[in-house]
Every structure is written in C-alpha cells, then in structure tokens.
Design an enzyme around this catalytic site. Structure first.
Site, short mmCIF file in Angstrom:
data_model
loop_
_atom_site.label_atom_id
_atom_site.label_comp_id
_atom_site.label_asym_id
_atom_site.label_seq_id
_atom_site.Cartn_x
_atom_site.Cartn_y
_atom_site.Cartn_z
N GLY A 108 0.80 -1.22 0.00
CA GLY A 108 0.00 0.00 0.00
C GLY A 108 0.83 1.26 0.00
O GLY A 108 0.41 2.30 -0.50
N GLU A 111 1.71 1.86 -3.55
CA GLU A 111 0.49 2.33 -4.22
C GLU A 111 0.18 3.78 -3.86
O GLU A 111 -0.22 4.57 -4.72
CB GLU A 111 -0.68 1.41 -3.86
CG GLU A 111 -0.54 0.04 -4.48
CD GLU A 111 -1.53 -0.98 -3.95
OE1 GLU A 111 -2.06 -1.76 -4.75
OE2 GLU A 111 -1.77 -1.00 -2.71
N GLU A 131 2.54 -8.33 -1.93
CA GLU A 131 1.31 -8.97 -1.47
C GLU A 131 1.25 -10.46 -1.80
O GLU A 131 0.64 -11.25 -1.06
CB GLU A 131 0.09 -8.26 -2.07
CG GLU A 131 -0.16 -6.85 -1.54
CD GLU A 131 0.57 -5.77 -2.34
OE1 GLU A 131 0.22 -4.61 -2.18
OE2 GLU A 131 1.51 -6.12 -3.11
#
Length: 257
Positions: A108, A111, A131
């Site tokens: 994240g 991202e 992930e």
C-alpha cells in the site's frame, strides 16, 4: 490528527504532510488513510497552498498496509471497507502532489506513492508490491499504475515475485523523477515543489488534469481534453499576467485567479 504531522507552509506555497506511525513503519491502517484524505481536502481548499509534499521517515515512507487490520477479514468485509474509496479521493487531489520517499515504499505504501504526481527518492528507497507473499495481490492500484510506470514485464515480475526494486532502478524505469542522498531527499522535494509553486496555480491544475487524462483515454480524446483546458487558461488573470510579464521582461506575479 493522530498519525499525521501537517505543516501548511513549510516553504512559500508549499505544504508538508508527514506520515507518523514510526513503530509500525507508517503502515497504512484505515485511520491513517482517512487522515491523509482529510488533510488533502483541507489543503485543496487553502488558496495559500499551491503544492503539497507527502513523506514518511528516513526508514520508511510506508511499509505497506496494516496486516493486523486485514488478516481476519472476509471478502465481504473488504468489499464494504471504505479505504479504497478513500484512496480514490486521495487520487483526485487537484493540486500538484509530490512524494518524498526514503526507505520502504511497499504494498500500500508503493500504491500511495504512485498516486503522487512526482516522486523524489533517497538512495535507500525501495519500491515493491509484496502482497503475493501473503497469499493475496495488490488491490489499490498496484497492478495498474505500476504497469503504466515501469512497463508490463517488469511490473509482472515485481507483482508475481514480490521482489522490490531499488531507487536507482525505479528512476531508470521512470517510476521516480530523481534520486538523491538520503540526507537530501526532503530538501530536493521542497526545491521541486517551490519551482512549481512559482507557476500559475490555475494553469498547474489544468495541466495536471491533462497529463493524467493521457493515462485514462485514447489519444484523440486526450488531445480534445488538453485543448479545452488550454483554452480555459485564457479566462484567467494569471495567463494575462504571465504573457504581459514575458513581453515586459519581468518576473510574473501569479495570483491563482
């Protein structure tokens, strides 16, 4: 805000948002994501702010999502979770947003970094989507923005192996704008932000919209969108000031109108 430090004027026209969960390496839990969204909404409505820099610490920009919050959730729990809608609100921030990244930008965190318009990285920065090692996959843009930034085959390798890339490789691939020594990454981000803050805020917003549209549509529609925004700049006082200053051989004074 509990997990953020916000400085509205770290430089003239430049605001700073600093993620502040040091024990968790700035892992993105629901509250932190909401605080980032809320801070950006406030800064978006502050006419004194023209550019925002978002950063973490030297050790970690953000080491990923908070796995403790996610481990026991069901598919419906994740479907009804608001964090992805909140991340979409962050992506729609209208002013230029610069990420200053040092250390880990994983999952994240990577991202979040990719929602920024530009990235300045320290030499210690690492970008990755690990992930797959947790039995899942990126869910906040990691399979989409990464392909657009570094190309399909490199993104595929990163997503399917979970292996991160270094700051220098990220720069070579076009994911980041520049790489500097660890003690200089934040100042370099401020310098970049200050150079943009000196421009017309109206033109900067319209130009940002137009560049982003290039990733979301085919060429003909993108050219049409760009042209409409170009015409719109001629309704601004900044355009009149900028061109008058050029003809008069002086520095323009942009007001954001």
């Amino acid at each position: 805000m509990e997990f953020l430090l916000v400085t509205p004027q770290v430089r003239p026209g430049v605001a700073l948002i600093q993620l502040n969960r040091p024990k968790e390496l700035n892992a993105l839990n629901g509250q932190l994501v909401e605080e980032i969204r809320d801070a950006l909404l406030l800064l978006d409505n502050d006419d004194a702010v023209r550019v925002v820099v978002i950063t973490g610490s030297e050790r970690a920009f953000a080491a990923g999502a908070d796995i403790r919050q996610m481990a026991g959730k069901s598919a419906i729990d994740m479907f009804t979770d608001s964090r992805f809608a909140t991340l979409e609100q962050i992506r729609r921030f209208r002013k230029p947003l610069i990420g200053a990244v040092s250390g880990f930008a994983l999952g994240g965190g990577c991202e979040l970094a990719m929602t920024c318009d530009m990235l300045v990285a320290s030499e210690t920065a690492q970008f990755g989507q690990p992930e797959i090692r947790l039995g899942t996959m990126p869910g906040a843009g990691g399979t989409q923005r990464l392909v657009r930034a570094v190309g399909k085959v490199r993104a595929m390798e990163m997503v399917l192996t979970g292996e991160p890339i270094s700051a220098h490789e990220a720069h070579r691939l076009g994911l980041v704008n520049r790489v500097v020594p660890v003690g200089q990454y934040l100042e370099e981000a401020y310098r970049l932000a200050a150079s943009i803050a000196a421009m017309s805020p109206v033109a900067a917003r319209l130009a940002k919209e137009s560049v982003n549209r290039a990733f979301e549509t085919h060429l003909d529609e993108g050219l049409h969108f760009e042209r409409k925004n170009f015409y719109l700049t001629f309704a601004s006082e900044d355009q009149k000031e900028g061109m008058a200053a050029f003809l008069e051989k002086r520095k323009p004074e942009f007001k954001g109108r």
